[in-house]
Design a protein around this motif. Structure first.
Motif, PDB file in Angstrom:
ATOM      1  N   GLY A  47       0.836  -1.190   0.000  1.00  0.00           N
ATOM      2  CA  GLY A  47       0.000   0.000   0.000  1.00  0.00           C
ATOM      3  C   GLY A  47       0.869   1.238   0.000  1.00  0.00           C
ATOM      4  N   VAL A  48       0.500   2.232  -0.821  1.00  0.00           N
ATOM      5  CA  VAL A  48       1.269   3.478  -0.950  1.00  0.00           C
ATOM      6  C   VAL A  48       0.359   4.657  -0.666  1.00  0.00           C
ATOM      7  CG1 VAL A  48       2.684   4.904  -2.474  1.00  0.00           C
ATOM      8  CG2 VAL A  48       2.713   2.407  -2.727  1.00  0.00           C
ATOM      9  N   LEU A  49       0.783   5.557   0.218  1.00  0.00           N
ATOM     10  CA  LEU A  49       0.001   6.739   0.567  1.00  0.00           C
ATOM     11  C   LEU A  49       0.309   7.893  -0.383  1.00  0.00           C
ATOM     12  CD1 LEU A  49       0.427   6.620   4.446  1.00  0.00           C
ATOM     13  CD2 LEU A  49      -1.560   5.882   3.110  1.00  0.00           C
ATOM     14  N   ASP A  50      -0.721   8.693  -0.670  1.00  0.00           N
ATOM     15  CA  ASP A  50      -0.579   9.807  -1.613  1.00  0.00           C
ATOM     16  C   ASP A  50      -1.178  11.068  -1.001  1.00  0.00           C
ATOM     17  OD1 ASP A  50      -0.170  10.993  -4.337  1.00  0.00           O
ATOM     18  OD2 ASP A  50      -2.348  11.159  -4.225  1.00  0.00           O
ATOM     19  N   GLY A  51      -0.432  12.168  -1.038  1.00  0.00           N
ATOM     20  CA  GLY A  51      -0.925  13.438  -0.531  1.00  0.00           C
ATOM     21  C   GLY A  51      -0.863  13.524   0.980  1.00  0.00           C
ATOM     22  N   GLY A  52      -1.048  14.726   1.499  1.00  0.00           N
ATOM     23  CA  GLY A  52      -1.067  14.934   2.938  1.00  0.00           C
ATOM     24  C   GLY A  52       0.306  14.788   3.576  1.00  0.00           C
ATOM     25  N   ASP A  53       0.319  14.709   4.924  1.00  0.00           N
ATOM     26  CA  ASP A  53       1.571  14.631   5.671  1.00  0.00           C
ATOM     27  C   ASP A  53       2.323  13.330   5.424  1.00  0.00           C
ATOM     28  OD1 ASP A  53       1.005  17.098   6.758  1.00  0.00           O
ATOM     29  OD2 ASP A  53       0.091  16.272   8.584  1.00  0.00           O
ATOM     30  N   ALA A  54       1.610  12.273   5.038  1.00  0.00           N
ATOM     31  CA  ALA A  54       2.240  10.961   4.860  1.00  0.00           C
ATOM     32  C   ALA A  54       2.511  10.641   3.391  1.00  0.00           C
ATOM     33  CB  ALA A  54       1.359   9.876   5.480  1.00  0.00           C
ATOM     34  N   ASP A  55       2.513  11.638   2.539  1.00  0.00           N
ATOM     35  CA  ASP A  55       2.702  11.421   1.105  1.00  0.00           C
ATOM     36  C   ASP A  55       3.980  10.629   0.814  1.00  0.00           C
ATOM     37  OD1 ASP A  55       2.145  11.896  -1.717  1.00  0.00           O
ATOM     38  OD2 ASP A  55       3.867  13.240  -1.670  1.00  0.00           O
ATOM     39  N   GLY A  56       3.835   9.570   0.028  1.00  0.00           N
ATOM     40  CA  GLY A  56       4.988   8.775  -0.368  1.00  0.00           C
ATOM     41  C   GLY A  56       5.354   7.646   0.573  1.00  0.00           C
ATOM     42  N   GLU A  57       4.737   7.568   1.747  1.00  0.00           N
ATOM     43  CA  GLU A  57       5.027   6.461   2.651  1.00  0.00           C
ATOM     44  C   GLU A  57       4.358   5.189   2.126  1.00  0.00           C
ATOM     45  OE1 GLU A  57       3.862   7.499   6.600  1.00  0.00           O
ATOM     46  OE2 GLU A  57       5.234   9.209   6.718  1.00  0.00           O
ATOM     47  N   TRP A  58       4.972   4.043   2.385  1.00  0.00           N
ATOM     48  CA  TRP A  58       4.379   2.801   1.936  1.00  0.00           C
ATOM     49  C   TRP A  58       4.757   1.665   2.863  1.00  0.00           C
ATOM     50  CZ3 TRP A  58       8.307  -0.461   1.241  1.00  0.00           C
ATOM     51  CH2 TRP A  58       9.519   0.018   0.732  1.00  0.00           C
TER      52      TRP A  58
END
Length: 249
Positions: A47-58
């Motif tokens: 899973g990959v996060l997009d946008g916000g403070d966690a953008d780019g975390e996976w």
């Protein structure tokens, strides 16, 4: 439609760090309670996060499980996480799914999930418990997991944190299904049930049967979930590939 996913990319082994408190979803799974003796699976979930403070975390998990009985399926899981530009091997876990076989003919089929996670980074280990519920009346399949987790071992907190995972899937045939999937937090001991102050991700997913390999099958699942509440990202993209083999009902 059976769920069958194969860990496809060797690159998956390189993915991951240890998010101290990962966002809901990511490489998590919505678990059904069914266990079939002699059936095994090998899966890769990302899973990959997009946008916000966690953008780019996976987060990525690779899992191998095998059902030794018709009511117990243990699995071993490796976990990687990426946060703040760093990618690390974050945990090894032992999962156990228990099928409450006496409920198989009930309107809702029940089971349980118990996981012990060994933290490979600084910090305590983790214990996760889930109540698994499923109503499967083809072509519609409804699944809900109620989750409780806490830290264990040296330096651990005695606080329980709660959450949920759920999905509704409609199988158009044995090879293709569409549905809605969601993951979220439900608070801790002192604020349980305050959903508006927690992070939630909901959205559509599609599942495809890709191929038959030997006596098993390979499936791919793709999902896109939108964040709400106090989520740290705008949305997340989910990928799962699994190979399931052995005896099957």
């Amino acid at each position: 439609m059976k769920r069958i996913l194969v860990a496809a990319s060797a690159a998956g082994w390189l993915f991951a760090p240890g998010l101290a408190h990962a966002e809901p979803g990511l490489a998590a799974e919505v678990y059904g309670p069914s266990v079939h003796e002699g059936e095994g699976e090998f899966a890769l979930r990302t899973g990959v996060l997009d946008g916000g403070d966690a953008d780019g975390e996976w987060q990525t998990k690779i899992e191998f499980g095998y059902a030794f009985t018709d009511f117990w399926r243990p699995s071993i899981v490796g976990e990687w996480e990426h946060e703040s530009g760093d990618t690390e091997f974050s945990a090894v876990a032992i999962e156990n799914v228990f099928d409450f076989t006496g409920t198989r003919e009930w309107p809702v089929h029940f089971g349980a999930y118990v996981e012990y996670e060994v933290n490979t980074q600084d910090g305590p280990d983790g214990l996760e418990l889930k109540l698994l519920m499923q109503r499967e009346r083809a072509p519609l399949n409804l699944t809900l997991n109620l989750i409780g987790e806490r830290e264990v071992g040296g330096g651990s907190s005695d606080t329980w944190e709660f959450g949920y995972a759920g999905e509704a899937a409609y199988a158009f045939n044995e090879d293709f299904a569409l549905g809605i999937q969601g993951f979220g937090d439900a608070g801790a001991d002192d604020d349980f049930g305050d959903f508006s102050d927690q992070g939630h991700y909901w959205g559509p997913f599609a599942q495809f049967e890709l191929a038959h390999v030997g006596e098993g099958e390979v499936e791919l699942q793709l999902g896109y979930l939108v964040g709400s509440g106090q989520s740290e990202a705008d949305d997340q993209f989910r990928f799962k590939v699994e190979y399931e083999f052995g005896d099957e009902d």
